[in-house]
Motif scaffolding. Structure first.
Motif, PDB file in Angstrom:
ATOM      1  N   THR A 148       0.869  -1.169   0.000  1.00  0.00           N
ATOM      2  CA  THR A 148       0.000   0.000   0.000  1.00  0.00           C
ATOM      3  C   THR A 148       0.906   1.219   0.000  1.00  0.00           C
ATOM      4  OG1 THR A 148      -1.762  -1.121   1.223  1.00  0.00           O
ATOM      5  CG2 THR A 148      -1.769   1.284   1.251  1.00  0.00           C
ATOM      6  N   HIS A 190      -6.595   0.983  -5.649  1.00  0.00           N
ATOM      7  CA  HIS A 190      -6.611   0.069  -4.496  1.00  0.00           C
ATOM      8  C   HIS A 190      -5.248  -0.044  -3.822  1.00  0.00           C
ATOM      9  CE1 HIS A 190      -5.023  -2.383  -7.767  1.00  0.00           C
ATOM     10  NE2 HIS A 190      -4.621  -3.290  -6.891  1.00  0.00           N
ATOM     11  N   LEU A 191      -4.196   0.468  -4.447  1.00  0.00           N
ATOM     12  CA  LEU A 191      -2.849   0.413  -3.868  1.00  0.00           C
ATOM     13  C   LEU A 191      -2.514   1.677  -3.083  1.00  0.00           C
ATOM     14  CD1 LEU A 191      -0.836  -0.964  -6.942  1.00  0.00           C
ATOM     15  CD2 LEU A 191      -1.820  -2.263  -5.036  1.00  0.00           C
ATOM     16  N   ALA A 196      -2.774   4.572  -0.191  1.00  0.00           N
ATOM     17  CA  ALA A 196      -3.199   4.816   1.177  1.00  0.00           C
ATOM     18  C   ALA A 196      -4.148   6.010   1.216  1.00  0.00           C
ATOM     19  CB  ALA A 196      -1.981   5.090   2.063  1.00  0.00           C
TER      20      ALA A 196
END
Length: 269
Positions: free
Chosen positions: A54, A116-117, A119
């Motif tokens: 992340t 989705h990666l 933060a």
């Protein structure tokens, strides 16, 4: 201000060729830095991104606008950099028509691929709701750091402008000064950046440096919420001509009735 963390950063140079690996990807994870080239589809792009990570900041080289922005939206940040001294040195293409619109759509697709990666944002401005994804503008990132004398030299053709700017930055030790200013002491990174010759990888390294500058809370962020921001180097590193050009362009746009559309803010660590 807490000490900046340069771990888990990602930079992506948007490329949308269907036939060749035109996307540059650079990362820093666990203190290790790397760079690769990939195709535009996610299946092949994801192979070059460290798995199960992340990222605290992701910087993408391509126009990033709010998800509901119309295709024809004229961007304030682009208008500031297409006039005056910037025009011949490091101007963007307008992204609401032609090739620029195609790049805008490719950048949006890239942001969706890596959403989705990312933060949650800790950097003051987030164009993608809930995601620490920012816009890199490599030509201007390099251009504003170069002294006026550099532009008096013979210049490259338009399509080679970025590599010319990159070469000038290496020769004038721009990267050393930038890393020192943001407090990132990484000799491996400096060596890789200053010896890189591949066009797409070079752009990816600048995206990574854009992410790092934002993570350090040192970015000069130019634009408005409605149409997005350019994330550029710390203001104290800008060459005098570039600082003056920004002031002049803001005044010119204001005089033409665009004052309400412009703002310059500093990143928040």
């Amino acid at each position: 201000m807490k000490e900046a963390s340069f771990d888990k950063l990602l930079g992506i140079d948007v490329g949308y060729s269907l036939s060749r690996p035109s996307t540059g990807i650079a990362w820093c994870v666990g203190g290790n830095v790397g760079c690769a080239k990939a195709h535009s589809d996610w299946n092949r792009r994801q192979r070059h991104i460290p798995a199960s990570t992340t990222f605290s900041t992701i910087a993408i080289d391509g126009p990033l606008l709010p998800p509901d922005a119309p295709d024809e939206l004229d961007r304030s940040c682009e208008r500031l950099f297409i006039r005056g001294a910037f025009h011949a040195r490091c101007k963007p293409g307008l992204s609401h028509h032609g090739h620029g619109l195609a790049l805008r759509k490719a950048a949006a697709e890239t942001a969706a691929q890596v959403r989705h990666l990312a933060a949650a944002p800790m950097i003051g401005r987030s164009i993608i709701p809930g995601a620490a994804i920012i816009e890199a503008f490599p030509n201007a990132f390099l251009g504003v750091l170069l002294e006026n004398e550099r532009f008096a030299m013979s210049r490259a053709a338009k399509r080679r402008k970025f590599d010319w700017l990159y070469d000038q930055a290496v020769e004038s030790h721009v990267f050393d000064r930038l890393l020192d200013a943001i407090g990132w002491n990484n000799e491996t990174l400096l060596q890789k950046v200053t010896t890189e010759r591949d066009h797409e990888k070079r752009a990816a390294w600048i995206c990574l440096l854009t992410a790092a500058t934002a993570a350090a809370g040192k970015s000069e962020v130019i634009g408005v919420e409605a149409s997005g921001w350019f994330w550029l180097p710390p203001a104290e590193l800008w060459a005098p001509w570039a600082a003056d050009a920004l002031v002049e362009n803001r005044a010119a746009v204001s005089a033409s009735g665009g004052a309400a559309k412009l703002s310059t803010v500093s990143a928040i660590a």
